[in-house]
Motif scaffolding. Structure first.
Motif, PDB file in Angstrom:
ATOM      1  N   LYS A   1      63.682 -45.768   0.229  1.00 22.20           N
ATOM      2  CA  LYS A   1      63.112 -47.117   0.358  1.00 22.20           C
ATOM      3  C   LYS A   1      62.818 -47.703  -1.016  1.00 22.20           C
ATOM      4  O   LYS A   1      63.069 -48.882  -1.274  1.00 22.20           O
TER       5      LYS A   1
ATOM      6  N   SER B   1      64.304 -46.967  -3.855  1.00 22.64           N
ATOM      7  CA  SER B   1      65.568 -47.297  -4.528  1.00 22.64           C
ATOM      8  C   SER B   1      66.133 -48.617  -4.008  1.00 22.64           C
ATOM      9  O   SER B   1      66.640 -49.438  -4.778  1.00 22.64           O
ATOM     10  N   ILE B   2      66.027 -48.830  -2.695  1.00 22.02           N
ATOM     11  CA  ILE B   2      66.580 -50.061  -2.125  1.00 22.02           C
ATOM     12  C   ILE B   2      65.699 -51.261  -2.453  1.00 22.02           C
ATOM     13  O   ILE B   2      66.198 -52.378  -2.655  1.00 22.02           O
TER      14      ILE B   2
ATOM     15  N   THR C   1      66.821 -52.233  -5.739  1.00 21.83           N
ATOM     16  CA  THR C   1      68.129 -52.876  -5.602  1.00 21.83           C
ATOM     17  C   THR C   1      67.966 -54.308  -5.103  1.00 21.83           C
ATOM     18  O   THR C   1      68.674 -55.219  -5.545  1.00 21.83           O
ATOM     19  N   LYS C   2      67.018 -54.493  -4.200  1.00 24.92           N
ATOM     20  CA  LYS C   2      66.743 -55.825  -3.633  1.00 24.92           C
ATOM     21  C   LYS C   2      66.447 -56.847  -4.727  1.00 24.92           C
ATOM     22  O   LYS C   2      66.893 -58.002  -4.654  1.00 24.92           O
TER      23      LYS C   2
ATOM     24  N   ILE D   1      77.315 -53.300  -2.075  1.00 28.14           N
ATOM     25  CA  ILE D   1      76.631 -52.012  -2.177  1.00 28.14           C
ATOM     26  C   ILE D   1      77.494 -50.962  -1.498  1.00 28.14           C
ATOM     27  O   ILE D   1      77.938 -51.149  -0.364  1.00 28.14           O
TER      28      ILE D   1
ATOM     29  N   PHE E   1      77.134 -47.295  -0.080  1.00 27.94           N
ATOM     30  CA  PHE E   1      76.044 -46.394   0.320  1.00 27.94           C
ATOM     31  C   PHE E   1      76.683 -45.125   0.871  1.00 27.94           C
ATOM     32  O   PHE E   1      76.887 -44.968   2.066  1.00 27.94           O
TER      33      PHE E   1
ATOM     34  N   GLY F   1      68.236 -47.070   5.249  1.00 31.08           N
ATOM     35  CA  GLY F   1      68.897 -47.879   4.229  1.00 31.08           C
ATOM     36  C   GLY F   1      69.723 -48.990   4.840  1.00 31.08           C
ATOM     37  O   GLY F   1      69.672 -50.146   4.383  1.00 31.08           O
TER      38      GLY F   1
ATOM     39  N   PHE G   1      69.370 -53.043   4.203  1.00 27.02           N
ATOM     40  CA  PHE G   1      70.458 -53.878   3.693  1.00 27.02           C
ATOM     41  C   PHE G   1      70.712 -55.063   4.627  1.00 27.02           C
ATOM     42  O   PHE G   1      70.895 -56.195   4.172  1.00 27.02           O
TER      43      PHE G   1
END
Length: 454
Positions: free
Chosen positions: A223, A225-226, A229-230, A237, A239, A274, A278
């Motif tokens: 969470k 890491s994302i 990324t957000k 992306i 994944f 994830g 996304f």
């Protein structure tokens, strides 16, 4: 996801960037002369219309990342750059000399290894040398893989000036404990910097690669890491599921204990979490393991049903012929595959002697070509059909019969000479492809050679 189905179908299986997959190539029937005939046939059929794709393998890395299953050469000696670039350009010349007309370049992808190990001057020398005897396709696309720790603004600018508009950064995970385990230490600030540079220079598609199932990963770390990324909102992306194959890559993937790796329900929860994050951010799921914003060409290719898949993964460019240059690179003529030798020393020696450095491959039979198209359809469009005679093959009835249980489980629908995979069953794409994989059934290995499908 139904946990029972996940446990049932989570078996070793290929990722299907080709058919037949590399372990099942018919090496005895393959010769370099037959490969060159296949290459020339494909070039004549497709060059003037589609153009060709080039994959260039730049294998050098300054340190070993333990999650990586690519062919690489670990070194800090940047003096190896110059002779390697010259060798790649000589290999390209060997192919160009066999072409009846100038090659029309539609796609170039620089992979590795670490392409950004190379200086901006050497990267420019490489691309200019590739383009010098060539013609650019009207819809060409150039892309490369960048390491956030060593991608410079000069490299980005140099490649952009030569026509590159796509860059993919290998992130994997931002958690320090995970990074230490996989020996890939990089800060969010470094990733943020190279992403911003790319946008400022003019790159129109920026991709971040993340991996789920890495050692020490938790729901909280994925969470985190994302969420990071957000804040950068890359256009694409990837994944990927961590492919734990230490029996293939040896000590590199033994840098942590087996018990440290998330498995089964725990690993699947990382993906589902994830994926939902996304989707909430506005990304659309593309095929398997990929997500893209609706503004990105990958999403548009999916909607237009022009999505393609080859050894580089999913691509918006459908080209019949892909030439692989560099150590270990794989070429694809549609009618055949050929792989270059796997060490820098042998590669440079063979090319210096005037030989195209292929050492193994596979020539596709008529049956292989039909199966290949079915698997490509499933991987890219989540469906395939056989109402046309050209898509039928003798074993089709038994393949469909073997999918009856999957149909009962709701992961595939069959009828009216067509097979479709429901949206919710995307995690099982590889399993459905395996039903069509006649080579896999004919030559079952006694040892595990593939990563787990889910």
């Amino acid at each position: 996801m139904n946990k029972t189905l996940i446990k049932k179908y989570n078996i070793p299986g290929p990722r299907y960037t080709s058919y037949p997959t590399v372990p099942f190539w018919d090496l005895e029937a393959f010769t370099k002369d037959l490969w060159m005939k296949s290459f020339k046939r494909s070039f004549i059929e497709s060059n003037s219309d589609q153009g060709i794709s080039l994959y260039i393998h730049l294998p050098f890395c300054e340190s070993l990342c333990t999650f990586c299953a690519c062919h690489k050469h670990i070194t800090k000696r940047h003096g190896m750059e110059d002779p390697y670039i010259k060798t790649v350009l000589k290999e390209w010349d060997l192919y160009v000399n066999e072409m009846p007309e100038k090659p029309v370049i539609k796609e170039i992808h620089l992979g590795g290894g670490t392409p950004t190990f190379f200086s901006s001057e050497n990267l420019s020398l490489l691309i200019k040398g590739i383009l010098e005897p060539s013609v650019l396709h009207a819809d060409y696309e150039f892309s490369f893989e960048g390491h956030p720790n060593n991608t410079t603004k000069e490299q980005l600018q140099a490649l952009y000036d030569l026509g590159f508009t796509r860059v993919s950064y290998g992130i994997q995970d931002y958690d320090p404990k995970v990074q230490a385990a996989i020996h890939r230490l990089q800060t969010f600030e470094q990733v943020e910097k190279v992403t911003q540079w790319s946008r400022e220079i003019g790159y129109t598609s920026i991709s971040h690669d993340l991996i789920f199932g890495l050692p020490f990963q938790t729901l909280d770390s994925i969470k985190n890491s994302i969420e990071k990324t957000k804040s950068l909102l890359p256009d694409r992306i990837s994944f990927y599921s961590y492919a734990h194959v230490p029996w293939v890559k040896g000590v590199g993937q033994r840098g942590f204990d087996e018990a440290d790796i998330p498995k089964d329900d725990e690993k699947r929860a990382l993906y589902e979490t994830g994926k939902q994050m996304f989707l909430d951010l506005g990304y659309e799921e593309i095929g398997m393991d990929h997500f893209a914003l609706k503004s990105d060409q990958l999403y548009k290719a999916m909607k237009n049903q022009t999505l393609h898949r080859n050894f580089m993964g999913y691509t918006t460019n459908t080209t019949q012929l892909m030439i692989g240059l560099g150590m270990s690179a794989i070429s694809d003529s549609w009618y055949g595959f050929a792989q270059n030798v796997k060490t820098v020393k042998e590669y440079e020696a063979l090319v210096a002697s005037g030989e195209i450095p292929v050492f193994k491959g596979h020539l596709l039979s008529e049956e292989d070509l039909i199966i290949r198209q079915h698997i490509l359809n499933i991987m890219c469009q989540l469906e395939t059909a056989w109402e046309e005679d050209r898509m039928a093959f003798p074993q089709l009835a038994s393949v469909l019969d073997s999918l009856k249980e999957a149909e009962n489980d709701g992961i595939v629908h069959m009828g009216n000479e067509r097979l479709t995979i429901p949206e919710a069953a995307k995690p099982f794409i590889r399993n459905i492809c395996m039903a069509f994989d006649l080579k896999l059934h004919q030559k079952q290995s006694e040892t595990q050679i593939f990563s787990m499908t889910i």
